[in-house]
Enzyme design. Structure first.
Site, PDB file in Angstrom:
ATOM      1  N   LYS A  32       0.704  -1.343  -0.117  1.00 32.56           N
ATOM      2  CA  LYS A  32       0.034   0.027   0.107  1.00 32.56           C
ATOM      3  C   LYS A  32       0.770   1.276  -0.029  1.00 32.56           C
ATOM      4  O   LYS A  32       1.863   1.521   0.933  1.00 32.56           O
ATOM      5  CB  LYS A  32      -1.000  -0.033   1.122  1.00 32.56           C
ATOM      6  CG  LYS A  32      -1.862   1.389   1.188  1.00 32.56           C
ATOM      7  CD  LYS A  32      -2.842   1.106   2.475  1.00 32.56           C
ATOM      8  CE  LYS A  32      -2.312   1.489   3.837  1.00 32.56           C
ATOM      9  NZ  LYS A  32      -1.954   2.863   3.882  1.00 32.56           N
ATOM     10  N   ASP A  59      -3.463   4.181  -1.864  1.00 37.55           N
ATOM     11  CA  ASP A  59      -4.460   4.824  -0.850  1.00 37.55           C
ATOM     12  C   ASP A  59      -4.439   6.392  -0.532  1.00 37.55           C
ATOM     13  O   ASP A  59      -3.830   6.807   0.543  1.00 37.55           O
ATOM     14  CB  ASP A  59      -4.137   3.814   0.591  1.00 37.55           C
ATOM     15  CG  ASP A  59      -4.939   4.323   1.767  1.00 37.55           C
ATOM     16  OD1 ASP A  59      -6.139   4.677   1.575  1.00 37.55           O
ATOM     17  OD2 ASP A  59      -4.455   4.180   2.849  1.00 37.55           O
ATOM     18  N   LYS A  61      -7.592   7.893  -0.611  1.00 36.24           N
ATOM     19  CA  LYS A  61      -8.893   8.275  -0.096  1.00 36.24           C
ATOM     20  C   LYS A  61      -9.610   9.720  -0.779  1.00 36.24           C
ATOM     21  O   LYS A  61      -9.747  10.567  -0.185  1.00 36.24           O
ATOM     22  CB  LYS A  61      -8.580   8.708   1.464  1.00 36.24           C
ATOM     23  CG  LYS A  61      -8.098   7.350   2.053  1.00 36.24           C
ATOM     24  CD  LYS A  61      -8.211   7.767   3.622  1.00 36.24           C
ATOM     25  CE  LYS A  61      -7.668   6.469   4.326  1.00 36.24           C
ATOM     26  NZ  LYS A  61      -6.246   6.304   4.079  1.00 36.24           N
ATOM     27  N   ASP A  64     -13.897  14.563  -3.279  1.00 37.94           N
ATOM     28  CA  ASP A  64     -13.918  15.928  -3.834  1.00 37.94           C
ATOM     29  C   ASP A  64     -15.184  16.087  -4.513  1.00 37.94           C
ATOM     30  O   ASP A  64     -15.935  14.829  -4.555  1.00 37.94           O
ATOM     31  CB  ASP A  64     -12.715  16.576  -4.717  1.00 37.94           C
ATOM     32  CG  ASP A  64     -12.325  17.790  -4.558  1.00 37.94           C
ATOM     33  OD1 ASP A  64     -13.069  18.667  -4.760  1.00 37.94           O
ATOM     34  OD2 ASP A  64     -10.983  18.147  -4.245  1.00 37.94           O
ATOM     35  N   THR A 122     -10.911   3.155  10.950  1.00 39.61           N
ATOM     36  CA  THR A 122     -10.748   2.413  12.012  1.00 39.61           C
ATOM     37  C   THR A 122     -10.427   3.072  13.309  1.00 39.61           C
ATOM     38  O   THR A 122     -10.355   2.456  14.215  1.00 39.61           O
ATOM     39  CB  THR A 122      -9.859   1.546  11.505  1.00 39.61           C
ATOM     40  OG1 THR A 122      -8.817   1.658  11.066  1.00 39.61           O
ATOM     41  CG2 THR A 122     -10.760   0.189  10.809  1.00 39.61           C
ATOM     42  N   ARG A 214       2.890  -0.880  10.633  1.00 37.33           N
ATOM     43  CA  ARG A 214       3.934  -0.761  11.367  1.00 37.33           C
ATOM     44  C   ARG A 214       4.275  -2.106  12.032  1.00 37.33           C
ATOM     45  O   ARG A 214       5.417  -2.272  12.383  1.00 37.33           O
ATOM     46  CB  ARG A 214       3.523   0.200  12.629  1.00 37.33           C
ATOM     47  CG  ARG A 214       3.676   1.555  11.868  1.00 37.33           C
ATOM     48  CD  ARG A 214       3.010   2.677  12.854  1.00 37.33           C
ATOM     49  NE  ARG A 214       1.384   2.717  12.738  1.00 37.33           N
ATOM     50  CZ  ARG A 214       0.678   3.355  13.487  1.00 37.33           C
ATOM     51  NH1 ARG A 214       1.148   4.397  14.205  1.00 37.33           N
ATOM     52  NH2 ARG A 214      -0.639   3.325  13.113  1.00 37.33           N
TER      53      ARG A 214
END
Length: 238
Positions: A32, A59, A61, A64, A122, A214
């Site tokens: 990603k 990614d 997102k 608009d 999340t 991470r």
């Protein structure tokens, strides 16, 4: 897309990415590319990852007006990404424009990128959603509503937490993708995520793809961490 484990390349620049990927010399990964890396390195980062044989979830997102999102997706389609996303809160017209842009920007004979919509992040709790977004319903109801808009707009699926995947599968069928961040091993801290789960729980709930960042990229041994997540995700280890 066959139930991949997607590694979030949460790095600031290309040199860090290449150093990390060097620890996986024999693996073709699904990775990603998020805002930080894309804004630093630009489209060439995606092209380089694709040239190396990796699958890429871009990614960004997008959220608009429909015309802007459609035009942006037309350009993004030319990068050869495998998966892209928008915010469902942008509405059905915006989501339809995103698909139109992807279709127009995909070269003849090539498969257009899959497009999914973010429902509720999340990192968002039900209390936050109600207080800050002024959405009075239960969080699950908000996720279902946004997923329904995405389905009506003919998107390929949504980003959600593993806790909503089974509910969405029952409503929209398992062909409607559920891509879930917030994946941790049982012994790990939640960090800035609130609706989290283990890889094993995500598998049991019928999640289509998990995103891990991470916990792998910052591990002392990223390859071993990757194998641990992969084995639990695939049901090799409980």
């Amino acid at each position: 897309m066959k139930n991949p484990l997607i590694i979030a390349l949460d790095f600031a620049e290309k040199e860090e990415v290449l150093s990390f990927l060097g620890k996986f010399p024999e693996e073709k990964l699904f990775v990603k590319v998020g805002m930080e890396l894309f804004y630093q390195e630009g489209p060439d980062m995606v092209r380089e990852l694709k040239a190396a044989g990796h699958e890429v979830f871009l990614d960004l997102k997008l959220h608009d007006i429909p015309n802007t999102v459609g035009s942006a997706m037309r350009r993004i389609a030319g990068l050869g990404c495998d998966l892209v996303n928008v915010h469902a809160a942008g509405g059905s017209e915006m989501m339809k424009a995103a698909l139109e842009g992807l279709d127009e920007g995909t070269a003849a004979g090539k498969k257009r990128p899959l497009c999914i919509a973010v429902t509720q992040l999340t990192s968002t709790s039900e209390e936050q959603m109600r207080a800050e977004q002024l959405i009075p319903v239960a969080l699950n109801d908000s996720v279902i509503h946004y997923a329904g808009l995405a389905r009506q707009s003919e998107l390929d699926g949504v980003v959600c937490s593993p806790h909503e995947a089974k509910l969405l599968n029952s409503r929209f069928g398992e062909g409607f993708l559920t891509v879930t961040p917030g994946i941790r091993l049982a012994e790990e801290a939640a960090g800035d995520q609130k609706r989290i789960s283990t890889p094993g729980f995500a598998r049991q709930e019928g999640v289509s793809a998990i995103v891990v960042g991470r916990s792998i990229t910052k591990a002392a041994d990223p390859y071993e961490a990757y194998l641990s997540f992969k084995n639990q995700w695939e049901g090799v280890l409980s």
